[in-house]
Design an enzyme around this catalytic site. Sequence first.
Site, PDB file in Angstrom:
ATOM      1  N   VAL A  12      -9.655  89.690  12.504  1.00 48.30           N
ATOM      2  CA  VAL A  12      -9.536  91.002  11.849  1.00 48.30           C
ATOM      3  C   VAL A  12     -10.791  91.836  12.107  1.00 48.30           C
ATOM      4  O   VAL A  12     -10.721  93.006  12.496  1.00 48.30           O
ATOM      5  CB  VAL A  12      -9.315  90.819  10.329  1.00 48.30           C
ATOM      6  N   THR A 121      -7.671  89.814   3.308  1.00 46.16           N
ATOM      7  CA  THR A 121      -6.632  89.749   2.280  1.00 46.16           C
ATOM      8  C   THR A 121      -7.185  88.995   1.078  1.00 46.16           C
ATOM      9  O   THR A 121      -7.563  87.832   1.196  1.00 46.16           O
ATOM     10  CB  THR A 121      -5.395  89.044   2.838  1.00 46.16           C
ATOM     11  N   GLU A 151      -5.608  95.214   5.872  1.00 46.39           N
ATOM     12  CA  GLU A 151      -5.172  95.288   7.279  1.00 46.39           C
ATOM     13  C   GLU A 151      -3.725  94.831   7.377  1.00 46.39           C
ATOM     14  O   GLU A 151      -3.294  93.964   6.624  1.00 46.39           O
ATOM     15  CB  GLU A 151      -6.094  94.446   8.169  1.00 46.39           C
ATOM     16  N   PHE A 152      -3.010  95.436   8.310  1.00 46.43           N
ATOM     17  CA  PHE A 152      -1.617  95.033   8.553  1.00 46.43           C
ATOM     18  C   PHE A 152      -1.458  94.673  10.026  1.00 46.43           C
ATOM     19  O   PHE A 152      -0.489  95.057  10.681  1.00 46.43           O
ATOM     20  CB  PHE A 152      -0.660  96.167   8.153  1.00 46.43           C
ATOM     21  N   ARG A 154      -0.823  92.394  13.249  1.00 48.20           N
ATOM     22  CA  ARG A 154      -0.192  91.137  13.682  1.00 48.20           C
ATOM     23  C   ARG A 154      -1.013  90.542  14.796  1.00 48.20           C
ATOM     24  O   ARG A 154      -1.442  91.270  15.701  1.00 48.20           O
ATOM     25  CB  ARG A 154       1.224  91.408  14.232  1.00 48.20           C
ATOM     26  N   ASN A 208       3.249  91.166   2.850  1.00 44.96           N
ATOM     27  CA  ASN A 208       3.356  89.898   3.586  1.00 44.96           C
ATOM     28  C   ASN A 208       4.420  88.991   2.962  1.00 44.96           C
ATOM     29  O   ASN A 208       5.188  88.344   3.673  1.00 44.96           O
ATOM     30  CB  ASN A 208       2.005  89.175   3.619  1.00 44.96           C
ATOM     31  N   LEU A 250      14.313  89.584  11.205  1.00 47.76           N
ATOM     32  CA  LEU A 250      15.567  88.871  10.922  1.00 47.76           C
ATOM     33  C   LEU A 250      15.896  87.935  12.080  1.00 47.76           C
ATOM     34  O   LEU A 250      17.072  87.752  12.404  1.00 47.76           O
ATOM     35  CB  LEU A 250      16.708  89.870  10.686  1.00 47.76           C
ATOM     36  N   ALA A 252      16.198  84.319  13.098  1.00 48.92           N
ATOM     37  CA  ALA A 252      16.217  82.946  12.567  1.00 48.92           C
ATOM     38  C   ALA A 252      15.495  82.037  13.554  1.00 48.92           C
ATOM     39  O   ALA A 252      15.439  82.319  14.753  1.00 48.92           O
ATOM     40  CB  ALA A 252      17.658  82.494  12.383  1.00 48.92           C
ATOM     41  N   CYS A 260      -1.617  83.622   8.198  1.00 49.42           N
ATOM     42  CA  CYS A 260      -1.424  84.600   7.117  1.00 49.42           C
ATOM     43  C   CYS A 260      -0.306  84.271   6.154  1.00 49.42           C
ATOM     44  O   CYS A 260      -0.538  84.106   4.955  1.00 49.42           O
ATOM     45  CB  CYS A 260      -1.216  85.974   7.726  1.00 49.42           C
TER      46      CYS A 260
HETATM   47  C1  UGA Z   1       1.410  88.953   9.567  1.00 48.48           C
HETATM   48  C2  UGA Z   1       1.935  90.364   9.262  1.00 48.48           C
HETATM   49  O1  UGA Z   1       3.056  90.676  10.091  1.00 48.48           O
HETATM   50  C3  UGA Z   1       0.834  91.417   9.477  1.00 48.48           C
HETATM   51  O2  UGA Z   1       1.323  92.698   9.090  1.00 48.48           O
HETATM   52  C4  UGA Z   1      -0.380  91.046   8.622  1.00 48.48           C
HETATM   53  O3  UGA Z   1      -1.441  91.964   8.794  1.00 48.48           O
HETATM   54  C5  UGA Z   1      -0.851  89.664   9.016  1.00 48.48           C
HETATM   55  O4  UGA Z   1       0.226  88.715   8.797  1.00 48.48           O
HETATM   56  C6  UGA Z   1      -2.040  89.313   8.147  1.00 48.48           C
HETATM   57  O5  UGA Z   1      -1.881  89.184   6.925  1.00 48.48           O
HETATM   58  O6  UGA Z   1      -3.163  89.275   8.659  1.00 48.48           O
HETATM   59  P1  UGA Z   1       1.035  87.522  11.805  1.00 48.48           P
HETATM   60  O7  UGA Z   1       0.801  86.364  10.901  1.00 48.48           O
HETATM   61  O8  UGA Z   1       0.093  87.775  12.918  1.00 48.48           O
HETATM   62  O9  UGA Z   1       1.095  88.902  10.959  1.00 48.48           O
HETATM   63  O10 UGA Z   1       2.458  87.296  12.474  1.00 48.48           O
HETATM   64  P2  UGA Z   1       3.948  87.879  12.351  1.00 48.48           P
HETATM   65  O11 UGA Z   1       4.282  88.596  13.587  1.00 48.48           O
HETATM   66  O12 UGA Z   1       4.143  88.594  11.077  1.00 48.48           O
HETATM   67  O13 UGA Z   1       4.782  86.511  12.328  1.00 48.48           O
HETATM   68  C7  UGA Z   1       4.599  85.571  11.276  1.00 48.48           C
HETATM   69  C8  UGA Z   1       5.500  84.381  11.472  1.00 48.48           C
HETATM   70  O14 UGA Z   1       6.848  84.720  11.184  1.00 48.48           O
HETATM   71  C9  UGA Z   1       5.503  83.801  12.893  1.00 48.48           C
HETATM   72  O15 UGA Z   1       5.460  82.392  12.814  1.00 48.48           O
HETATM   73  C10 UGA Z   1       6.829  84.253  13.462  1.00 48.48           C
HETATM   74  O16 UGA Z   1       7.330  83.383  14.442  1.00 48.48           O
HETATM   75  C11 UGA Z   1       7.693  84.260  12.220  1.00 48.48           C
HETATM   76  N1  UGA Z   1       8.851  85.170  12.332  1.00 48.48           N
HETATM   77  C12 UGA Z   1       8.673  86.514  12.361  1.00 48.48           C
HETATM   78  C13 UGA Z   1      10.125  84.644  12.401  1.00 48.48           C
HETATM   79  O17 UGA Z   1      10.327  83.407  12.375  1.00 48.48           O
HETATM   80  N2  UGA Z   1      11.192  85.505  12.496  1.00 48.48           N
HETATM   81  C14 UGA Z   1      11.034  86.845  12.515  1.00 48.48           C
HETATM   82  O18 UGA Z   1      12.043  87.565  12.592  1.00 48.48           O
HETATM   83  C15 UGA Z   1       9.736  87.355  12.458  1.00 48.48           C
END
Ligand code: UGA
Length: 429
Positions: A12, A121, A151-152, A154, A208, A250, A252, A260
């Site tokens: 971050v 966070t 922060e948001f 990814r 989150n 969405l 699966a 995070c």
């Molecule tokens: C997440 C949030 O999306 C960010 O907005 C936030 O800033 C960040 O946490 C944080 O708190 O620092 P991140 O953990 O990098 O970001 O990853 P994501 O892209 O959100 O994915 C999280 C998990 O969900 C991954 O394991 C991904 O494979 C899974 N996922 C995501 C699914 O299984 N299905 C989906 O449709 C989307």
Amino acid sequence: MKHICVIGSGHVGLVTGACLAELGNIVICMDDDAARIDNLGKGIIPFYEPDLEAIVHRNMGERLSFTTDIEMAIKPSEIVFVCVGTPQKASGEADLTSIEAVAQRIAKAMNNYKVIVEKSTVPVKTGEWVRRTIKLNGPDNSRFDVVSNPEFLREGKAVYDFMHPDRIVIGAESEKAANIMKELYQPLKAPVLVTNIETAELIKHASNAFLALKVSYINAVANVCEKAGADVVKVAEGMGYDKRIGRQFLDAGVGYGGYCFPKDLAAFIKIAEELGYDFELLRAVRKINDSQQAQIVTKAKGMLWNLSGKTIGILGLSFKPNTDDIREAPSIYVIRQLQQEGAKIKAYDPRAMGNARVALTDVEYCPDPYEVARDSDALIIITEWDEFGTLDLAKVRRLMRQPVILDGRNMFDPAEMERLGFVYRGVGR
Ligand code: UGA
């Protein structure tokens, strides 16, 4: 142009510092890890994040510098970003020791008015504790405001997310601090929401947790789809057209991982509990996620019968594509379970094998997916890296001992896979 310092040069902090320099500000990134700072000074980035290296290189020297000296970072800065880690304690709550220590060190370096920004966070009320700590440990006349600016970002898309935010949240206790932050983000032309500090802190947790909930929801729907003979990919598509729902998050699969969601969800459940509310819904989200990971192993058994002595190839180790991060990655749980059942594991990941080698032993790491396929009894796709989507599947089939594919991310079309001669299973279809 503002003078800024960023305390904590992790994922971050570094993205924030580099991007703020790119926007024209003078930024000093600080970290106690001397080796990390030394490397950053030479332009070496400690983790993989697309586009970050280019931005660091472009801004190094004139606008972006690195130091281990916290006073030297804070003194010339009007804005101090706190981006240190808030790891999870055994109880689930966030460990705020580093935040307190940084607040004490900021207090000692106070020389003129500063905006102290919590970016990590943190649980609600942390801003209040930071304010008190600086007040108690700093000079009597210290002038500052605390701001929560969650922060948001990814991982894997952090630079893009920083430069194209859906919104900027500023939790501020004074108009002066809010205005300084608005000016800072003005070049990004994003909607800005100004709230009090507690509200901003909760926006991050609520966001989150909601995203994690979306993932668990579709995974639960996937389980029903499997029993009903429906296709969760089409169900998600059909739901996603509804603007109130939206198609994103969405997909699966094997469940969410990363640094995070699991940590923030546990912290949010704990925060609610301490405030006297049992957040049952989020406990269910977590339970569904755990069972989704376990299900992969059950499915592998269903496809291979006995796992003992079988060779299973794993494609993808990072918790999601475009990162080398394997923290809380479903791959770790799945591989350990398969090993317990006596399976021999081969694996490939485009970026995460270095980190995986430290966490997972007795794995044969391969130079490419075809070497993983060679003589394997099954392939399990854990992470949806683009390069897996363009594999020569006929070649994969020829190389495998048994043409069994368990696709934990629904990358392939089941009918097509069957036509190619695979015994294929996805998630929820
Ligand atoms: C997440 C949030 O999306 C960010 O907005 C936030 O800033 C960040 O946490 C944080 O708190 O620092 P991140 O953990 O990098 O970001 O990853 P994501 O892209 O959100 O994915 C999280 C998990 O969900 C991954 O394991 C991904 O494979 C899974 N996922 C995501 C699914 O299984 N299905 C989906 O449709 C989307």
